[in-house]
Write a protein that holds these residues in place. Structure first.
Motif, PDB file in Angstrom:
ATOM      1  N   VAL A 109      74.610  42.625  38.135  1.00  0.00           N
ATOM      2  CA  VAL A 109      73.693  42.512  36.452  1.00  0.00           C
ATOM      3  C   VAL A 109      72.347  43.292  36.672  1.00  0.00           C
ATOM      4  O   VAL A 109      72.026  44.322  36.048  1.00  0.00           O
ATOM      5  N   LYS A 110      71.489  42.696  37.703  1.00  0.00           N
ATOM      6  CA  LYS A 110      70.458  43.361  37.331  1.00  0.00           C
ATOM      7  C   LYS A 110      70.058  45.372  38.610  1.00  0.00           C
ATOM      8  O   LYS A 110      70.154  46.165  37.336  1.00  0.00           O
ATOM      9  N   LEU A 111      71.254  45.092  39.240  1.00  0.00           N
ATOM     10  CA  LEU A 111      71.435  46.497  39.544  1.00  0.00           C
ATOM     11  C   LEU A 111      71.960  47.506  38.394  1.00  0.00           C
ATOM     12  O   LEU A 111      71.478  48.621  38.147  1.00  0.00           O
ATOM     13  N   ILE A 112      72.200  46.890  37.470  1.00  0.00           N
ATOM     14  CA  ILE A 112      73.404  48.081  36.278  1.00  0.00           C
ATOM     15  C   ILE A 112      72.153  48.164  35.742  1.00  0.00           C
ATOM     16  O   ILE A 112      71.536  49.239  35.302  1.00  0.00           O
ATOM     17  N   LYS A 113      71.195  47.349  35.181  1.00  0.00           N
ATOM     18  CA  LYS A 113      69.791  47.481  34.667  1.00  0.00           C
ATOM     19  C   LYS A 113      69.047  48.421  34.970  1.00  0.00           C
ATOM     20  O   LYS A 113      68.391  49.125  34.578  1.00  0.00           O
ATOM     21  N   VAL A 137      80.478  56.838  30.970  1.00  0.00           N
ATOM     22  CA  VAL A 137      79.332  56.072  31.780  1.00  0.00           C
ATOM     23  C   VAL A 137      79.789  54.928  32.302  1.00  0.00           C
ATOM     24  O   VAL A 137      78.979  54.137  33.448  1.00  0.00           O
ATOM     25  N   LEU A 138      81.013  54.581  31.608  1.00  0.00           N
ATOM     26  CA  LEU A 138      81.366  53.633  32.686  1.00  0.00           C
ATOM     27  C   LEU A 138      81.881  53.620  34.317  1.00  0.00           C
ATOM     28  O   LEU A 138      81.878  52.892  34.855  1.00  0.00           O
ATOM     29  N   GLN A 139      82.165  54.680  33.776  1.00  0.00           N
ATOM     30  CA  GLN A 139      83.214  55.213  35.045  1.00  0.00           C
ATOM     31  C   GLN A 139      81.924  55.145  35.989  1.00  0.00           C
ATOM     32  O   GLN A 139      81.815  54.706  37.196  1.00  0.00           O
ATOM     33  N   GLU A 140      80.488  56.102  35.538  1.00  0.00           N
ATOM     34  CA  GLU A 140      79.677  56.014  36.179  1.00  0.00           C
ATOM     35  C   GLU A 140      78.917  54.753  37.016  1.00  0.00           C
ATOM     36  O   GLU A 140      78.777  54.442  38.698  1.00  0.00           O
ATOM     37  N   THR A 141      79.337  53.634  35.931  1.00  0.00           N
ATOM     38  CA  THR A 141      78.710  52.348  36.728  1.00  0.00           C
ATOM     39  C   THR A 141      79.731  52.091  37.348  1.00  0.00           C
ATOM     40  O   THR A 141      79.124  51.195  38.708  1.00  0.00           O
ATOM     41  N   ILE A 142      80.660  52.014  37.465  1.00  0.00           N
ATOM     42  CA  ILE A 142      82.198  51.885  38.477  1.00  0.00           C
ATOM     43  C   ILE A 142      81.097  52.107  39.895  1.00  0.00           C
ATOM     44  O   ILE A 142      81.581  51.401  41.060  1.00  0.00           O
ATOM     45  N   ALA A 143      81.316  53.372  39.718  1.00  0.00           N
ATOM     46  CA  ALA A 143      81.098  54.971  41.167  1.00  0.00           C
ATOM     47  C   ALA A 143      79.772  53.617  41.777  1.00  0.00           C
ATOM     48  O   ALA A 143      80.015  53.652  43.141  1.00  0.00           O
ATOM     49  N   LEU A 144      78.819  53.041  40.839  1.00  0.00           N
ATOM     50  CA  LEU A 144      77.293  52.681  41.679  1.00  0.00           C
ATOM     51  C   LEU A 144      77.544  51.279  42.155  1.00  0.00           C
ATOM     52  O   LEU A 144      77.636  51.041  43.469  1.00  0.00           O
ATOM     53  N   VAL A 145      78.490  50.892  41.372  1.00  0.00           N
ATOM     54  CA  VAL A 145      79.017  48.874  41.710  1.00  0.00           C
ATOM     55  C   VAL A 145      79.396  49.327  43.047  1.00  0.00           C
ATOM     56  O   VAL A 145      79.665  48.728  43.755  1.00  0.00           O
ATOM     57  N   ARG A 146      80.159  50.358  42.989  1.00  0.00           N
ATOM     58  CA  ARG A 146      81.656  50.421  44.384  1.00  0.00           C
ATOM     59  C   ARG A 146      80.696  50.620  45.616  1.00  0.00           C
ATOM     60  O   ARG A 146      80.334  50.577  47.347  1.00  0.00           O
ATOM     61  N   LYS A 147      79.083  51.157  45.704  1.00  0.00           N
ATOM     62  CA  LYS A 147      78.767  52.084  46.369  1.00  0.00           C
ATOM     63  C   LYS A 147      77.516  50.984  46.805  1.00  0.00           C
ATOM     64  O   LYS A 147      77.069  51.218  48.472  1.00  0.00           O
ATOM     65  N   SER A 148      77.138  49.999  45.908  1.00  0.00           N
ATOM     66  CA  SER A 148      75.573  49.626  46.321  1.00  0.00           C
ATOM     67  C   SER A 148      76.224  48.300  46.393  1.00  0.00           C
ATOM     68  O   SER A 148      75.843  47.726  47.791  1.00  0.00           O
ATOM     69  N   ASP A 150      78.671  45.969  49.380  1.00  0.00           N
ATOM     70  CA  ASP A 150      79.655  46.076  50.234  1.00  0.00           C
ATOM     71  C   ASP A 150      80.405  44.881  51.033  1.00  0.00           C
ATOM     72  O   ASP A 150      81.032  44.503  51.780  1.00  0.00           O
ATOM     73  N   GLU A 151      79.241  43.662  50.452  1.00  0.00           N
ATOM     74  CA  GLU A 151      80.041  42.373  51.313  1.00  0.00           C
ATOM     75  C   GLU A 151      80.342  41.484  50.518  1.00  0.00           C
ATOM     76  O   GLU A 151      81.167  40.494  51.419  1.00  0.00           O
ATOM     77  N   PHE A 152      81.233  41.601  49.705  1.00  0.00           N
ATOM     78  CA  PHE A 152      82.117  41.345  48.766  1.00  0.00           C
ATOM     79  C   PHE A 152      83.679  42.184  47.862  1.00  0.00           C
ATOM     80  O   PHE A 152      82.961  43.093  47.251  1.00  0.00           O
ATOM     81  N   PRO A 153      84.800  42.157  48.342  1.00  0.00           N
ATOM     82  CA  PRO A 153      85.412  42.594  47.873  1.00  0.00           C
ATOM     83  C   PRO A 153      85.717  42.518  45.582  1.00  0.00           C
ATOM     84  O   PRO A 153      85.566  41.272  45.104  1.00  0.00           O
ATOM     85  N   LEU A 154      85.607  43.410  45.253  1.00  0.00           N
ATOM     86  CA  LEU A 154      85.843  43.406  43.598  1.00  0.00           C
ATOM     87  C   LEU A 154      86.250  44.479  43.459  1.00  0.00           C
ATOM     88  O   LEU A 154      86.929  45.268  43.544  1.00  0.00           O
ATOM     89  N   GLN A 155      86.887  43.558  42.096  1.00  0.00           N
ATOM     90  CA  GLN A 155      88.024  45.237  41.423  1.00  0.00           C
ATOM     91  C   GLN A 155      87.497  44.859  40.005  1.00  0.00           C
ATOM     92  O   GLN A 155      87.221  44.753  39.307  1.00  0.00           O
TER      93      GLN A 155
END
Length: 161
Positions: A109-113, A137-148, A150-155
């Motif tokens: 949440v902090k990363l997105i904000k 914007v949502l697709q940009e958010t997905i790309a941001l979270v995927r890039k940032s 990486d220590e835990f698998p997310l879907q």
């Protein structure tokens, strides 16, 4: 308003199949003949048994190989400490982590904000819901979270318009 959920789940059927395949391989391997090496599954806890720590590592290696072949991310495995059973025998519990922990959810949440994207992120139990005005914007958010992260698998699920 378009939205999606960030979750962390594993396919329990694939885990059960991987455990069965690993047990079959351990039973058929020459270096495990006559040993008590095996893997037991109880819901989301796997217990690995072996004669000594070296064989325990070998069984865990077989298990991670089988999980990887079945597209189960091994980063969701949390290995416990090695316990001595009777004699030389040892066992280790491996917990399968499901759901996003509170600390990781707050970090997302902090990363997105902090990214200044025009979306809102909120923690919904063991998931993070992200909603915004536009799909792009949502697709940009997905790309941001995927890039940032990486220590835990997310879907990324429940993408709604």
């Amino acid at each position: 308003m378009p939205s999606f959920d960030i979750v962390s789940e594993v396919n329990e059927v694939e885990i059960r199949n991987a455990v069965e395949q690993a047990n079959k391989e351990v039973a058929n391997r020459f270096d495990f003949k006559g040993s008590d090496a095996r893997i037991e599954q109880a819901d989301k806890v796997l217990t690995v048994f072996a004669d000594d720590e070296f064989k325990l590592d070998q069984v865990k290696e077989i298990l991670t190989g089988k999980l990887t072949k079945r597209n189960v991310d091994v980063r969701c495995l949390d290995e416990g400490k090695i316990d001595k059973v009777s004699g030389n025998k040892v066992k280790q519990t491996v917990t399968i982590k499901v759901g996003i922990e509170t600390e990781l959810a707050k970090k997302i949440v902090k990363l997105i904000k902090d990214s200044k994207l025009k979306v809102q992120a909120s923690i919904q139990g063991e998931a993070v819901r992200v909603s915004g005005a536009k799909r792009d914007v949502l697709q940009e958010t997905i790309a941001l979270v995927r890039k940032s992260i990486d220590e835990f698998p997310l879907q990324y699920q429940n993408f709604r318009d």
